[in-house]
Design a protein around this motif. Structure first.
Motif: not given
Length: 456
Positions: A231-234, A257, A331-332, A383, A385, A453-454, A456
């Motif tokens: 996943s790209p999420l932090r 995930r 993620g949107r 983008e 949080s 957090d996402r 881009p």
């Protein structure tokens, strides 16, 4: 036939604090401490306290520490011969009581809880020992018989090596038979009792530290490990239990995930702050992860969690609040379910942080049988949080009054901290610390906060 004296199993005077009171004095070490054996006669009541003739009740421990003579149990093979124990007086001039036993069987009957110290003749044979060549067999037998009493070893003059070995085995000190006098022996008794009390306290402290370390390792193992691989999420999280000296409270959270790329996050709070609530929180978290990985979501998942709660809780009045978020693979956007829980906080660049809608907030788990929890669709953007938290973060006081921070106060605080450039772990740490400072000290409730957090 004489009636044997029953052996009492209560904590000996050497370990109950009695020794400390009797061996702590302001004078030189050689002086005996004051004894209060002249107090009025007392009789035990049903609670273990004592009552004097005037009807005054005194706690048992206090009675032991202030109103009992030092008592020595002498175990020697020929007490009818010339006495080896001289007369001993305490600082008040009262005699130190001495009991004598001809063998270890008789010693077992005389070894009651008011005995402070044992004076053992090492020449006494030990019964039931196959190792006849063991010179300290009798001492080992006594140490097994009285593990919580102070022991002085008595040996022949010049046999210092045997006396030193007795100390290594477990005695508190050793004395030579033909060098005894009242001053030396009374001082040795007090020192032995104090040394035994100190050893017992150190042992209990070490055992307590070991148990605390084991509990901490267990609690750390129960905290979640997020499953976000791919996943790209932090992810960041902060956890502060309300219980003193604990690592785990009734709050719980998790993030996983699923294979389709959806990120599921959850945070919850079991009412109460004790270990039972912490255990129930762990059970709910594990059940949530299993159900999520099995494909359940929204109302179906929460309904199953309520069944778990109802089955596992110790009382019908126990409930849990819960917030779940499932974030789409792109993620949107996300689905949001609230079960009596505060709504998450969403922060996006160029826009003030705000709370997500909570109009369709369902009841807490465990309150209403057959309840439903609607799933709301929310837009997150490119983008963002997203902060999930428990009510411990918003229920702290502000200043010395009764005003609480609340969700509005928390929102303003997080907006300011984000404007100052705080992100991730730094943001959560600053938020929790500021809430604690506003409260004027540690928070009474558990606090859990997680941040996704996402970027881009």
């Amino acid at each position: 036939m004489p009636v044997p004296i029953p052996r009492q199993r209560a904590i000996p005077a050497a370990e109950s604090g009695q020794a400390q009171a009797e061996s702590s004095c302001d004078g030189p070490a050689e002086q005996s401490c004051t004894d209060a054996s002249a107090a009025a006669p007392r009789t035990p009541d049903t609670t273990g306290n004592t009552t004097d003739k005037a009807g005054n009740t005194t706690d048992k421990v206090e009675n032991n520490t202030a109103h009992t003579n030092l008592t020595l149990l002498l175990i020697e093979d020929d007490p009818a011969g010339s006495p080896i124990v001289p007369d001993m007086l305490d600082q008040a001039g009262k005699p130190i009581r001495v009991r004598t036993a001809r063998n270890l069987t008789e010693a077992g009957r005389l070894l009651t809880d008011d005995v402070h110290c044992i004076l053992l003749d090492l020449a006494l044979p030990a019964p039931g020992r196959s190792d006849a060549d063991d010179e300290l067999a009798v001492l080992k037998h006594v140490l097994e018989l009285a593990p919580r009493h102070a022991v002085l070893a008595l040996t022949a003059s010049g046999d210092a090596e045997r006396g030193a070995e007795a100390v290594r085995v477990g005695a508190q000190d050793y004395l030579f038979r033909d060098e005894l006098d009242g001053r030396l022996l009374s001082r040795a008794i007090r020192y032995a009792v104090e040394r035994k009390r100190s050893e017992s306290a150190e042992r209990r402290l070490a055992e307590g530290r070991l148990r605390a370390q084991e509990n901490r390792r267990l609690e750390r193992g129960l905290l979640p490990t997020p499953l976000l691989e791919g996943s790209p999420l932090r992810f960041a999280a902060r956890y502060r239990p309300g219980r003193s000296r604990a690592l785990l409270g009734g709050d719980f959270y998790d993030v996983v995930r699923t294979p389709d790329g959806t990120v599921h996050a959850m945070i919850g709070d079991v009412c109460g702050h004790g270990p039972d609530e912490a255990a129930l929180g762990v059970e709910l978290r594990i059940a949530w992860r299993a159900l999520t990985l099995a494909g359940l979501c929204g109302d179906q998942l929460l309904g199953t969690l309520q069944q778990v709660l109802e089955h596992e809780r110790a009382d019908d009045e126990i409930f849990a609040t819960l917030c779940t978020v499932d974030i789409a693979p792109d993620g949107r956007r996300a689905g949001l379910c609230l079960a009596g829980h505060p709504s998450p906080l969403l922060a996006r660049p160029g826009k003030p942080a705000r709370l997500l809608p909570y109009d369709n907030n369902g009841p807490a788990l465990g309150l209403l049988p057959g309840a439903r929890w609607p799933r709301m669709q929310v837009e997150l953007g490119a983008e963002w949080s997203l902060m999930l938290y428990t009510d411990g973060l918003i229920e702290g006081h502000v200043g010395e009054g009764r005003e609480r921070l609340g969700q509005d106060g928390m929102t303003e605080m997080v907006r300011r901290q984000i404007a100052e450039g705080l992100r991730g772990e730094q943001l959560l740490r600053a938020a929790v610390n500021e809430v604690r400072d506003l409260n004027g000290g540690e928070l009474a409730d558990d606090v859990a906060v997680l941040l996704l957090d996402r970027v881009p």
